[in-house]
Scaffold this active site. Structure first.
Site, mmCIF file in Angstrom:
data_model
loop_
_atom_site.group_PDB
_atom_site.id
_atom_site.type_symbol
_atom_site.label_atom_id
_atom_site.label_comp_id
_atom_site.label_asym_id
_atom_site.label_seq_id
_atom_site.Cartn_x
_atom_site.Cartn_y
_atom_site.Cartn_z
ATOM 1 N N LYS A 22 0.832 -1.206 0.000
ATOM 2 C CA LYS A 22 0.000 0.000 0.000
ATOM 3 C C LYS A 22 0.869 1.259 0.000
ATOM 4 C CE LYS A 22 -1.831 1.725 3.926
ATOM 5 N NZ LYS A 22 -1.724 3.173 4.161
ATOM 6 N N ASN A 23 1.819 1.305 0.913
ATOM 7 C CA ASN A 23 2.589 2.547 1.059
ATOM 8 C C ASN A 23 3.484 2.833 -0.141
ATOM 9 O OD1 ASN A 23 1.346 3.050 3.445
ATOM 10 N ND2 ASN A 23 3.061 2.417 4.753
ATOM 11 N N ARG A 99 -4.840 10.797 3.728
ATOM 12 C CA ARG A 99 -3.707 11.688 3.951
ATOM 13 C C ARG A 99 -2.690 11.657 2.824
ATOM 14 N NH1 ARG A 99 0.138 12.549 6.584
ATOM 15 N NH2 ARG A 99 -0.020 14.509 7.689
ATOM 16 N N CYS A 123 -4.997 13.732 12.536
ATOM 17 C CA CYS A 123 -5.109 12.339 12.150
ATOM 18 C C CYS A 123 -5.123 11.524 13.424
ATOM 19 C CB CYS A 123 -3.900 12.014 11.298
ATOM 20 S SG CYS A 123 -3.535 10.298 11.161
ATOM 21 N N ARG A 128 0.776 14.767 12.869
ATOM 22 C CA ARG A 128 1.189 14.564 11.474
ATOM 23 C C ARG A 128 1.233 15.850 10.635
ATOM 24 N NH1 ARG A 128 -1.134 8.806 9.507
ATOM 25 N NH2 ARG A 128 0.825 8.725 8.410
ATOM 26 N N PRO A 129 2.181 16.742 10.953
ATOM 27 C CA PRO A 129 2.312 17.992 10.194
ATOM 28 C C PRO A 129 2.931 17.760 8.812
ATOM 29 C CG PRO A 129 4.075 17.812 11.821
ATOM 30 C CD PRO A 129 3.189 16.616 12.010
ATOM 31 N N ILE A 130 2.892 18.799 7.950
ATOM 32 C CA ILE A 130 3.535 18.677 6.626
ATOM 33 C C ILE A 130 4.578 19.774 6.407
ATOM 34 C CG2 ILE A 130 1.618 17.457 5.468
ATOM 35 C CD1 ILE A 130 1.109 20.312 4.108
ATOM 36 N N ASP A 131 5.032 20.388 7.518
ATOM 37 C CA ASP A 131 5.982 21.496 7.378
ATOM 38 C C ASP A 131 7.248 21.097 6.616
ATOM 39 O OD1 ASP A 131 6.331 19.880 9.697
ATOM 40 O OD2 ASP A 131 7.792 21.303 10.490
ATOM 41 N N ASP A 313 4.680 1.013 11.880
ATOM 42 C CA ASP A 313 3.515 0.304 11.340
ATOM 43 C C ASP A 313 3.431 -1.146 11.815
ATOM 44 O OD1 ASP A 313 2.421 2.398 10.014
ATOM 45 O OD2 ASP A 313 3.127 1.832 8.024
ATOM 46 N N ILE A 335 7.903 7.498 16.784
ATOM 47 C CA ILE A 335 7.518 8.242 15.566
ATOM 48 C C ILE A 335 6.258 9.084 15.802
ATOM 49 C CG2 ILE A 335 6.977 8.055 13.093
ATOM 50 C CD1 ILE A 335 9.748 6.953 13.695
ATOM 51 N N ARG A 405 -8.556 -0.394 4.186
ATOM 52 C CA ARG A 405 -7.595 0.568 3.636
ATOM 53 C C ARG A 405 -6.244 -0.087 3.404
ATOM 54 N NH1 ARG A 405 -6.199 4.507 7.327
ATOM 55 N NH2 ARG A 405 -4.727 4.950 5.688
HETATM 56 C C1 UD1 Z 1 5.040 7.431 8.843
HETATM 57 C C2 UD1 Z 1 6.124 6.394 9.074
HETATM 58 C C3 UD1 Z 1 5.946 5.332 8.026
HETATM 59 C C4 UD1 Z 1 4.519 4.790 8.100
HETATM 60 C C5 UD1 Z 1 3.461 5.878 8.034
HETATM 61 C C6 UD1 Z 1 2.037 5.374 8.320
HETATM 62 C C7 UD1 Z 1 8.467 6.674 9.752
HETATM 63 C C8 UD1 Z 1 9.695 7.490 9.648
HETATM 64 N N1 UD1 Z 1 7.422 7.052 8.998
HETATM 65 O O1 UD1 Z 1 5.197 7.954 7.536
HETATM 66 O O2 UD1 Z 1 6.879 4.300 8.250
HETATM 67 O O3 UD1 Z 1 4.294 3.882 7.048
HETATM 68 O O4 UD1 Z 1 3.750 6.863 9.003
HETATM 69 O O5 UD1 Z 1 1.942 4.919 9.616
HETATM 70 O O6 UD1 Z 1 8.431 5.704 10.480
HETATM 71 N N2 UD1 Z 1 7.020 15.151 10.574
HETATM 72 C C9 UD1 Z 1 7.080 16.497 10.777
HETATM 73 N N3 UD1 Z 1 6.841 17.322 9.720
HETATM 74 C C10 UD1 Z 1 6.559 16.855 8.475
HETATM 75 C C11 UD1 Z 1 6.476 15.468 8.284
HETATM 76 C C12 UD1 Z 1 6.721 14.640 9.347
HETATM 77 O O7 UD1 Z 1 7.343 16.968 11.878
HETATM 78 O O8 UD1 Z 1 6.364 17.653 7.554
HETATM 79 C C13 UD1 Z 1 7.262 14.222 11.701
HETATM 80 C C14 UD1 Z 1 6.015 13.417 12.053
HETATM 81 O O9 UD1 Z 1 5.202 14.070 12.972
HETATM 82 C C15 UD1 Z 1 6.595 12.147 12.603
HETATM 83 C C16 UD1 Z 1 7.899 11.981 11.813
HETATM 84 O O10 UD1 Z 1 8.209 13.264 11.292
HETATM 85 O O11 UD1 Z 1 6.932 12.301 13.959
HETATM 86 C C17 UD1 Z 1 7.815 10.974 10.698
HETATM 87 O O12 UD1 Z 1 6.722 11.301 9.873
HETATM 88 P P1 UD1 Z 1 6.597 10.835 8.362
HETATM 89 O O13 UD1 Z 1 7.617 9.796 8.064
HETATM 90 O O14 UD1 Z 1 6.533 12.008 7.470
HETATM 91 O O15 UD1 Z 1 5.169 10.231 8.353
HETATM 92 P P2 UD1 Z 1 4.587 9.405 7.204
HETATM 93 O O16 UD1 Z 1 5.136 9.755 5.883
HETATM 94 O O17 UD1 Z 1 3.132 9.435 7.426
#
Ligand code: UD1
Length: 426
Positions: A22-23, A99, A123, A128-131, A313, A335, A405
């Site tokens: 999926k991912n 997302r 979420c 789960r920010p996107i900064d 995961d 995480i 999902r």
């Molecule tokens: C994360 C997991 C991924 C998993 C998915 C769904 C990790 C590193 N990532 O991916 O293995 O498949 O969730 O469960 O294990 N963050 C920020 N700002 C950002 C993006 C992320 O601060 O813009 C932080 C998040 O809050 C989190 C960390 O970085 O603490 C990792 O997040 P990220 O890898 O981006 O999340 P996903 O891509 O959803």
């Protein structure tokens, strides 16, 4: 609404085919936005999220066509053609549902010089920010505006120049967006402290098959030299290491033996090492990985971490298994700040778990008992299915849409190895 009903207590034995990841699928599909030519993806899992992503692509003007589908065929191939992108806006109704929609931002910006995507919002498993997605794109020359819940990214001269960025924390999603944006820049981009997950390697390999130029694939330093245009490709999605790991836990918790057909051992060493630490036998076979639990499960100490560490995961599924281990297990979730929502439900089934912040101690108990349970996210729901497989009596897992999902034909696959399980419509 459907539920999954389980009569627990069967020892599971047999072979389970592992689906496409999926991912990986959810970052490969938006690659189609990077070229006018068709991108065909094979080994796509039949999952609600893959369909939702298809709808989002349609909304943007991308054609989707099922390719090579035969009666009874499990694997599916879909061709995505973005020869005429009609909208550069990913609306709230679609992003809210999934997302991963944020992953159209990078490729759309690279191809069209602009992209507008609704902010995903909170979420269930944390903030789960996107900064970092936005900072990486800015470092490559994008201008970013936030307004009315949307992020608008623009390439000032129509094309991003490229640039260097070091991620302050490892982010899978931000690395994916940055890589997809970098391949069509007019310069060179260096991404430091990139995520190295196998799904990112899959993304990079697909982009290279489409004509991208990059070095450092599989390492934390990706160097990407932009090209004028990408071409189409025919690419197979990698096997799902999280699905495989989940079924390995099903073997563990039922003292069974399951061959995970098609699983790729090299992608899941942290998982197989943890399985081995519980006393399970893991064998690498010609067809995949065979896991067998022939003695009582030993407790574990696990801390989640970016790849190659132990995947967040997999945390909930291992926790379910540890509820029946012979002693105390220690889990730490590094995480996400809020990823123990399965704990109260596991407790209702008789588990003995203490949590404090991001740490959990799982005191192994003699047995679990079936209950009506529900979870608020995908992997948490799977942990309840696992607990139900081992519990005495009947378990009903509600809110099956979470499982749909991420787990293709879950009840069929588990029934195939001897579980008494069915989907019920209410
Ligand atoms: C994360 C997991 C991924 C998993 C998915 C769904 C990790 C590193 N990532 O991916 O293995 O498949 O969730 O469960 O294990 N963050 C920020 N700002 C950002 C993006 C992320 O601060 O813009 C932080 C998040 O809050 C989190 C960390 O970085 O603490 C990792 O997040 P990220 O890898 O981006 O999340 P996903 O891509 O959803």
């Amino acid at each position: 609404m459907d539920s999954i009903w389980i009569q627990g207590g069967q020892r599971l034995e047999g072979r389970i085919p592992i689906s496409g990841a999926k991912n990986a699928a959810l970052t490969l599909i938006p690659c189609a936005l990077l070229t006018e030519e068709p991108l065909t993806l094979g080994n796509l899992p039949r999952l609600a999220d893959v369909d939702s992503f298809g709808h989002l692509m349609n909304e943007l003007g991308v054609g989707t066509q099922v390719a090579g589908k035969k009666a009874g065929e499990i694997k599916r191939r879909i061709t995505y053609t973005a020869d005429d992108i009609t909208s550069t806006v990913a609306p709230y109704e679609l992003v809210r549902k999934m997302r991963a929609s944020i992953l159209v931002l990078g490729p759309m910006l690279a191809r069209m010089g602009e992209a507008t995507v609704s902010l995903p919002g909170g979420c269930a498993i944390g903030d789960r920010p996107i900064d970092l997605h936005l900072k990486a794109l800015e470092a490559m020359g994008a201008e970013i505006e936030l307004a009315q819940g949307y992020v608008k990214a623009t390439a000032p001269k129509g094309k991003l120049p490229g640039g260097d960025y070091e991620f302050p924390v490892v982010s899978v999603g931000a690395t994916e967006n940055a890589v997809m944006a970098a391949v069509l820049t007019s310069g060179v981009t260096n991404l430091f402290n990139s995520a190295r997950e196998p799904e990112i390697v899959d993304l990079c390999n697909c982009l290279v098959a489409m004509g991208a130029r990059m070095e450092g694939i599989g390492t934390s330093h990706l160097q990407i030299t932009g090209v004028e245009a990408l071409h189409g490709a025919d690419y197979d999605v990698m096997p799902d290491r999280i699905e495989a790991g989940s079924y390995a836990c099903a073997a563990g918790i039922t003292h069974g033996s399951i061959e995970l057909v098609g699983a790729r051992a090299a992608d899941m060493l942290a998982t197989t090492n943890a399985l081995a630490a519980t006393g399970m036998l893991t064998e690498f076979t010609n067809d995949g990985i065979k896991v067998t639990a022939s003695e009582p499960l030993r407790p574990l100490a696990i801390s989640t971490a970016p790849y190659p560490g132990f995947a967040t995961d997999m945390q909930a599924q291992f926790m379910a298994m540890m509820t029946l281990a012979n002693g105390d297990s220690y889990l730490e979730e590094t995480i996400f700040e809020n990823r123990y929502m399965h704990v109260p439900e596991l407790r209702r089934m008789g588990a003995d778990i203490d949590t404090r912040g991001r740490s959990a101690i799982v005191h192994g108990v003699e047995k679990l008992t079936g209950a009506e349970v529900m979870a608020t996210d995908l992997r948490a729901s799977m942990s309840l299915v696992l607990a139900g497989l081992a519990a005495e009596g009947e378990t009903e897992v509600l809110r099956v849409y979470h499982l749909d999902r991420g787990y293709e034909r879950l009840e069929e696959k588990l029934a195939g190895v001897g579980a008494t399980i069915e989907r019920r419509s209410k």
